[in-house]
Scaffold this motif. Sequence first.
Motif, short mmCIF file in Angstrom:
data_model
loop_
_atom_site.label_atom_id
_atom_site.label_comp_id
_atom_site.label_asym_id
_atom_site.label_seq_id
_atom_site.Cartn_x
_atom_site.Cartn_y
_atom_site.Cartn_z
N ALA A 1 -0.44 -1.40 2.49
CA ALA A 1 0.68 -1.38 1.55
C ALA A 1 1.66 -2.52 1.83
CB ALA A 1 1.42 -0.04 1.64
N ASP A 2 1.59 -3.12 3.02
CA ASP A 2 2.47 -4.23 3.36
C ASP A 2 2.01 -5.50 2.64
OD1 ASP A 2 4.35 -2.98 4.97
OD2 ASP A 2 3.17 -3.24 6.79
N ALA B 1 -13.53 2.19 -3.58
CA ALA B 1 -13.78 2.87 -2.32
C ALA B 1 -14.25 1.82 -1.30
CB ALA B 1 -14.84 3.94 -2.50
N ALA B 2 -13.84 2.00 -0.08
CA ALA B 2 -14.24 1.08 0.99
C ALA B 2 -15.71 1.28 1.33
CB ALA B 2 -13.39 1.33 2.23
N GLU B 3 -16.32 0.23 1.84
CA GLU B 3 -17.70 0.35 2.34
C GLU B 3 -17.61 0.61 3.84
OE1 GLU B 3 -21.74 -1.72 1.32
OE2 GLU B 3 -20.55 -3.06 2.59
N ALA C 1 -7.55 5.02 -1.17
CA ALA C 1 -6.45 5.03 -2.13
C ALA C 1 -5.48 3.88 -1.89
CB ALA C 1 -5.70 6.36 -2.06
N ALA C 2 -5.42 3.40 -0.66
CA ALA C 2 -4.48 2.32 -0.32
C ALA C 2 -5.01 0.93 -0.66
CB ALA C 2 -4.15 2.37 1.17
N ARG C 3 -6.26 0.83 -1.02
CA ARG C 3 -6.84 -0.47 -1.32
C ARG C 3 -6.28 -1.03 -2.61
NH1 ARG C 3 -12.54 -1.79 0.58
NH2 ARG C 3 -12.01 -3.24 -1.03
N LEU D 1 -11.59 14.34 8.47
CA LEU D 1 -12.02 12.94 8.47
C LEU D 1 -12.17 12.43 7.04
CD1 LEU D 1 -14.70 12.94 11.33
CD2 LEU D 1 -12.36 12.10 11.45
N GLY D 2 -12.74 13.25 6.16
CA GLY D 2 -12.89 12.86 4.76
C GLY D 2 -11.55 12.65 4.07
N HIS D 3 -10.59 13.51 4.36
CA HIS D 3 -9.25 13.36 3.79
C HIS D 3 -8.61 12.05 4.24
CE1 HIS D 3 -5.35 14.56 2.23
NE2 HIS D 3 -4.82 14.26 3.40
#
Length: 164
Positions: A145-146, A44-46, A37-39, A28-30
């Motif tokens: 990524a789109d 980091a997302a909240e 990383a995609a943001r 789940l962490g991975h």
Amino acid sequence: MPMSRGAFDDVPLTTLFPRLLTADVKSLGHAARAVDAARVDGDAAEWEWALGHVVCPGPQPGTPVILGVDVIEQAGEGDQLEFLLQVVWTDQGKLAVDAAVNVACWCETDHATHDVDALNLVVGEETSLPQAFAAGAERLAGWLADPRDADYWRDRAALPPRRP
């Protein structure tokens, strides 16, 4: 139900999902790190979680969210895209992973938002929570990524374009 918020490392995964093995927590962490990383902004997302939803609350209005992330991207003046990944309870008392791209509605009848792409995976004998979460995170990372153009997404879903 109040939601707690923080980095994914702050999420009490074994409290939310008591049957998780150590390898499942790592999985789940991975997957969550792939979302981070995609943001676009690299932050980091909240993440949000609800300890009150550890046990299925039974049928109720709305979907009981246990864990989720909601990435909102501004897509021009008065327009936005919303990217979601959530672990929820189904009406049948099973866990599910939902992922979706939402756009603001520009229909003549205001629907508020539209799902323009979505994934729903029910956890069960054939799909584990880590597998479903990884699939949802992979889909979310791909969506991020789109293009960040809401009209691109509306066009894919055959929705009306934004009104000037």
